[in-house]
Design a protein around this motif. Structure first.
Motif, PDB file in Angstrom:
ATOM      1  N   LYS A 224       0.821  -1.624   0.227  1.00 52.31           N
ATOM      2  CA  LYS A 224      -0.010   0.140   0.456  1.00 52.31           C
ATOM      3  C   LYS A 224       1.007   1.304  -0.069  1.00 52.31           C
ATOM      4  N   GLU A 225       0.471   2.114  -0.297  1.00 50.56           N
ATOM      5  CA  GLU A 225       0.816   3.546  -0.557  1.00 50.56           C
ATOM      6  C   GLU A 225       0.390   4.405  -0.427  1.00 50.56           C
ATOM      7  N   PHE A 226       0.338   5.589   0.252  1.00 49.55           N
ATOM      8  CA  PHE A 226      -0.304   7.233   0.488  1.00 49.55           C
ATOM      9  C   PHE A 226       0.702   8.265  -0.406  1.00 49.55           C
ATOM     10  N   ALA A 227      -0.156   8.256  -1.437  1.00 47.36           N
ATOM     11  CA  ALA A 227      -0.033  10.358  -1.518  1.00 47.36           C
ATOM     12  C   ALA A 227      -0.937  11.573  -1.189  1.00 47.36           C
ATOM     13  N   GLY A 228      -0.577  12.893  -1.120  1.00 42.95           N
ATOM     14  CA  GLY A 228      -1.261  13.121  -0.405  1.00 42.95           C
ATOM     15  C   GLY A 228      -0.988  14.878  -1.018  1.00 42.95           C
TER      16      GLY A 228
ATOM     17  N   THR B 204       2.261  11.259   6.537  1.00 48.10           N
ATOM     18  CA  THR B 204       1.588  10.322   5.279  1.00 48.10           C
ATOM     19  C   THR B 204       1.417   9.728   6.767  1.00 48.10           C
ATOM     20  N   PRO B 205       0.127   9.539   7.065  1.00 46.93           N
ATOM     21  CA  PRO B 205      -0.627   9.428   7.740  1.00 46.93           C
ATOM     22  C   PRO B 205       0.151   7.479   7.520  1.00 46.93           C
ATOM     23  N   LEU B 206       0.789   6.641   6.859  1.00 43.04           N
ATOM     24  CA  LEU B 206       0.866   5.398   6.352  1.00 43.04           C
ATOM     25  C   LEU B 206       2.251   5.508   5.432  1.00 43.04           C
ATOM     26  N   GLY B 207       2.998   4.649   4.783  1.00 41.21           N
ATOM     27  CA  GLY B 207       3.901   4.380   4.605  1.00 41.21           C
ATOM     28  C   GLY B 207       4.907   3.926   3.530  1.00 41.21           C
ATOM     29  N   GLY B 208       5.370   2.674   2.295  1.00 40.48           N
ATOM     30  CA  GLY B 208       6.378   1.978   3.052  1.00 40.48           C
ATOM     31  C   GLY B 208       7.325   1.750   2.111  1.00 40.48           C
ATOM     32  N   GLY B 209       7.728   2.956   2.657  1.00 39.25           N
ATOM     33  CA  GLY B 209       9.075   3.483   2.289  1.00 39.25           C
ATOM     34  C   GLY B 209       9.595   2.523   1.005  1.00 39.25           C
TER      35      GLY B 209
END
Lengths: 264, 777
Positions: free
Chosen positions: B473-477, B528-533
């Motif tokens: 999963k990945e987050f983008a804002g 970011t609230p989440l991130g997979g690095g």
């Protein structure tokens, strides 16, 4: 690095005096070995005596078949010297291949031979050309100067001031690079001189040495083929993961042949 | 004003900062009143710790704290767990996982293991304290070879783990593969070693922890690739605090390659020390320490069997591997020799059956974790070596044999015997294009030119097929500001790859806005609230598609706003090239105008708040993508010394859509450099008697340098963008490490073919090559 006193004498006499007055003094030339060793806390001198401002240790002079190089002359200066290039091109060539540009701009001939790293390049030239090491108190023949791994004939506080290289008829230096450090895994300096052929080997053993098998063969015929497949005794040579003694012995012959082929 | 498109070689935005020394790495950060930590590391490969006397260290002026393993346990802190995706043995029982505490408890099990932490007013005082700590070690014999560790009666790394056995693993149909091997005209067998290496990022690991008693929160600046997951582990598993209490920041990070993926003990120790001392604590690993405390990679010993018929058609592939884990499971160490190496077995070739099995063992060495590719380079090397070996043994032309067995595009999509979903690509076309680039017609002349100089010339081609990995999963804002600037925050993370360029490039291209107006944020748990690095070549596939998805959401919202302005139906509004418009009318509005309008309450449609174009989105991967390509190498070998030099190199890669060819070239070159390093130079070598790491400094660990590298020609095949993700990207970061080792090794062996040399284990050092030549003579 531990704390130390930093001294920067302006004359040879002051430098030697500073050493005498120090509890545990060390001369600092180019610092290419000493600074890393101090940073790793393997050496912690009380006083570091920086030789960079000592005028007696500087300069290159060619006179009467002798190339005299001040102890604080950098490798880059030797490599770029028109005088050295004309008189002993092999020496300029050797200096141009030491380390990398940073090392060549900082490192000095005096520092290199006083440290006598088993894989350093300059000791091969000093022995191969039968140079004389001049100190603040005496003259030392090449044959007597290098005494063992990191060992020299220098006494406590004795300071190399210059190295005098007699001009050979022809000479060359060839080295095989250590894959990681790029020091000489093996380096061979060959010289044809008025008093005979000399072949000095660095990197292969615990200390630079003359390889008589090479010298005898090259005295008979100063040609690459004379040494190309020569048998070199491996019994006293270094062995590590980068090169067994047997491999190093083999390289001595290969490099000697290459050096002879390019000697001028 | 820069309005880039997908596929433009936009120059790296971050380079001005990096190249002028203005980057902010952990060591560039100084917090008020910070203290300095240093780690006491075990000098022994295996030793009982009978006691630690820190009194002399604590007596040194400026020394603030010494933490030992016993102190650590008393705090009730937990061990760092492994998160290996493969976590069960073949019999279904859980893998054997020894406790990995942040400091050695009772025994040290590898050189470099952290034994104590000291904190002092100055770095120098901390180092003096290290010297003054008296550890009563009782040295024990060590085992450093995984094969020996698995032998009956081997000494034990962990008393309660019999046979040093962590887990075993299998994938594929064993019976069918055995039957197919039996039915094959020939079975070719080869022992293949993937040498142990370590990444040596230019920036060593380091961290600063700062505990704030007022808020009971920690701020952790850390040279890591993975702020979110590692924060969670520190919080939930080790320190037992809510994860919200740790603000984890990775500032500029100078190289990772997998080494900075995992959870290391030092940051946890620093957080504890900062809390205890009430001041920030900084620690920077030295290069010497890095060699024995950064995770290592590869180190697999495999037996590969290839079933092949008289016509040259491959039938079956059977691979048995022993993987070394080092002294612990580390973060995901057990995955690499199991699932990580199994997935891409067989490369881009068609097989009737495949079977992979492995065992992983503990040894008294630095533990393994992912290193660029983590299993796929190992698999690629195994298949390409056995194919080359088969060609030589059975008299096939190596190029022809490969050509004959490549999976044709007509067979796609397919699921390999390893379960890999290969959706698209054109392996034969990529292969032929690589051959064409490498000028086979001129080869004979080049061989002759080399020969005249006394050199042997060799050529090899190595097609590869790999896969992506890492967090799914990945987050983008995307957050717009009134002044026209845009903040883009993504949870993937650059350790030098250029995300500050490629991610804003995607957003700018999609929205038609100024690239320079985008401010990029990454590597921060509050951004970011989440991130997979970073890891598994995942950034474009996940981060890039998250940005793409966020841009789509912005466009959707913009259409609503534009429809309101145009006083028309939303369905009629289209968006193209940075403009909202209604076809057949002169109604048009730029994205820039839409952003401005979004801050003007009078212009907003019902239900939209000011700044309403912002998008915060999470992209989730369905199926991993399949990067593939082909490397070809020409080498010269000096027969007198065994020295190898790289003289020609050609690469054609299918990474799907190429976002930024300049950045992509950098990935290919870097991966290839590390692959050449593994093939020719690098080995993390342990002395089998003492368990000391012999190559523990850059004077013994041989890295590739600029002059090691050949001139390279790189092309991309863009005819098969994957439909597995909207951007059509396949991941580029690790491919170089898959293609290069087999291309280089097989090219050297090709140069030596007249001597009858058929195999040399990596790295192909001059002495090994010379010995092989001499033995053949």
């Amino acid at each position: 690095m531990h704390d130390f006193n930093y001294l920067r004498p302006k004359s040879l006499a002051d430098a030697v005096a500073a050493f005498k007055n120090a509890g545990d003094g060390r001369y600092l030339a180019g610092g290419q070995t000493m600074i890393p060793v101090m940073k790793q806390r393997l050496a912690s001198p009380s006083d570091v005596i920086d030789l960079s401002q000592v005028p007696e240790l500087k300069g290159i002079a060619v006179n009467g078949g002798i190339v005299a190089i001040g102890a604080m002359t950098s490798h880059a200066e030797v490599a770029a010297s028109k005088d050295v290039q004309a008189a002993i091109p092999a020496l300029a060539d050797l200096a141009s291949g030491i380390g990398d540009p940073h090392v060549r701009n900082r490192g000095t001939i005096g520092g290199s031979i006083a440290n006598n790293d088993p894989a350093a390049d300059y000791p091969a030239a000093v022995v191969g050309l039968n140079a004389t090491v001049v100190t603040d108190r005496r003259r030392i023949a090449a044959a007597d100067f290098f005494t063992g791994m990191f060992g020299t004939a220098l006494e406590e506080g004795e300071l190399v001031t210059r190295v005098e290289f007699p001009t050979p008829e022809a000479a060359a230096y060839e080295k095989f690079l250590h894959p990681a450090s790029r020091f000489a895994l093996v380096g061979v300096f060959v010289a044809r001189t008025k008093s005979g052929v000399r072949a000095a080997v660095t990197g292969a053993g615990p200390c630079v040495f003359r390889e008589t098998v090479l010298e005898q063969a090259l005295t008979r015929t100063f040609a690459a083929n004379a040494v190309k497949n020569i048998d070199i005794d491996a019994s006293n040579l270094n062995s590590d993961i980068h090169g067994s003694a047997e491999y190093r012995a083999h390289l001595v012959g290969v490099l000697a042949a290459r050096a002879v082929a390019k000697a001028r | 004003m820069l309005k880039p498109h997908i596929g433009d070689s936009v120059l790296r935005h971050e380079d001005a900062r990096f190249l002028t020394g203005r980057g902010t790495y952990v060591d560039d950060i100084t917090l008020p009143n910070q203290a300095f930590a240093a780690v006491l590391r075990s000098p022994h490969a295996h030793a009982r710790i009978n006691g630690i006397d820190a009194s002399a260290a604590l007596a040194i002026s400026g020394v603030l704290l010494v933490v030992t393993g016993e102190d650590w346990l008393k705090q009730g802190f937990g061990p760092i767990p492994t998160k290996s995706a493969v976590n069960k043995k073949r019999d279904g029982s859980p893998l054997n996982e020894p406790p990995r505490h942040c400091l050695a408890i009772g025994k040290a099990r590898h050189v470099g293991e952290a034994v104590a932490l000291v904190v002092a007013e100055s770095h120098a005082a901390a180092l003096n304290a290290l010297d003054a700590i008296d550890v009563d070690y009782e040295a024990l014999p060590a085992v450093t070879d995984a094969r020996k560790a698995l032998e009956p009666g081997a000494l034990l790394v962990w008393d309660d783990i019999p046979g040093n056995f962590c887990l075993d693993f299998e994938l594929g149909d064993k019976a069918a593969t055995e039957a197919s091997l039996k039915a094959s005209d020939h079975v070719v067998e080869l022992d293949v070693v993937n040498n142990r290496v370590t990444a040596v990022p230019i920036e060593p690991r380091g961290a600063i922890a700062s505990y704030d008693a007022k808020t009971d929160c920690y701020t952790l600046y850390n040279a890591t690739q993975n702020v979110h997951a590692n924060r969670d582990t520190f919080a939930e598993k080790v320190l037992h605090v809510p994860k919200e209490k740790i603000h984890h920041i990775a500032p500029d990070v100078g190289g990772g390659f997998g080494v900075k993926n995992g959870v290391y003990p030092e940051p946890a120790l620093l957080m504890y020390a900062s809390r205890k001392l009430g001041r920030p604590v900084k620690w920077i690993n030295t290069r010497s320490e890095s060699f024995v405390s950064d995770s290592h990679g590869r180190n697999q010993m495999s037996k590969v069997r290839l079933g092949i018929n008289k016509d040259g058609k491959f039938q079956a592939l059977y691979t048995e591997t022993i993987g070394d884990l080092g002294a612990f499971c580390w973060t995901v160490g057990p995955f690499t020799p199991t699932g990580g190496s199994a997935r891409t077995q067989g490369g881009p070739y068609a097989f009737k059956a495949m079977y992979y099995c492995s065992k992983a063992a503990f040894t008294n060495t630095m533990p393994m974790d992912p290193y660029r590719g983590a299993g796929r380079p190992e698999a690629s090397f195994q298949i390409e070596r056995i194919v080359e070996c088969a060609a030589r043994k059975l008299g096939f032309d190596p190029v022809e044999l490969r050509r004959k067995n490549l999976i044709p595009p007509t067979s796609l999509p397919l699921k390999t015997a390893m379960g890999l979903d290969v959706d698209c690509g054109d392996f034969p076309q990529v292969f032929e294009r690589t051959l064409a680039l490498s000028d086979r017609a001129g080869y004979a002349k080049r061989v002759e030119e080399s020969r005249r100089k006394g050199w042997l010339r060799g050529f090899a081609i190595a097609p590869y097929m790999e896969c992506t990995g890492g967090g799914p999963k990945e987050f983008a804002g995307v957050r717009f500001q009134k002044d026209g600037s845009v903040e883009l925050a993504v949870g993937s993370q650059s350790t030098g790859m250029g995300h500050e360029t490629s991610m804003p490039q995607i957003l700018a291209a999609r929205l038609g806005i100024d690239f320079e107006s985008i401010k990029y944020r990454q590597g921060d748990t509050e951004a970011t609230p989440l991130g997979g690095g970073h890891g598994g070549s995942r950034n474009l596939e996940l981060g890039g598609n998250a940005v793409h998805q966020a841009a789509s959401e912005v466009i959707e919202k913009g259409r609503k706003l534009a429809a309101h302005q145009f006083d028309t139906d939303e369905a009629k509004v289209q968006f193209e090239d940075g403009h909202f418009f209604v076809p057949g009318t002169n109604q048009t509005m730029t994205m820039r105008e839409a952003i401005e309008a979004s801050f003007d309450p009078s212009k907003l449609p019902e239900g939209m708040a000011p700044g309403g174009l912002d998008a915060n989105t999470t992209y989730e991967r369905g199926v991993i993508s399949i990067p593939n390509g082909c490397h070809a190498a020409e080498v010269e070998v000096g027969p007198e010394t065994g020295v190898v030099r790289m003289v020609g190199y050609w690469v054609v890669d299918d990474f799907g859509t190429i976002i930024n060819p300049l950045l992509c070239d950098g990935q290919v070159m870097g991966g290839t450099a590390q692959g050449i390093g593994q093939a020719l130079l690098e080995v993390a070598h342990y002395d089998p008697e003492s368990g000391q790491m012999v190559t523990g400094s850059l004077t013994d660990y041989a890295l590739p340098r600029a002059d090691t590298m050949p001139p390279m020609t790189i092309e991309y095949y863009e005819g098969a963008p994957t439909k597995k993700n909207p951007l059509g990207v396949k991941g580029a970061g690790e491919a170089g490490c898959c293609g290069a080792p087999p291309a280089v090794v097989n090219a050297v062996l090709d140069a030596l073919k007249d001597y009858g040399v058929t195999h040399i284990d990596m790295p192909l050092t001059p002495e090994k090559v010379w010995r092989a030549i001499r033995a053949a003579r």
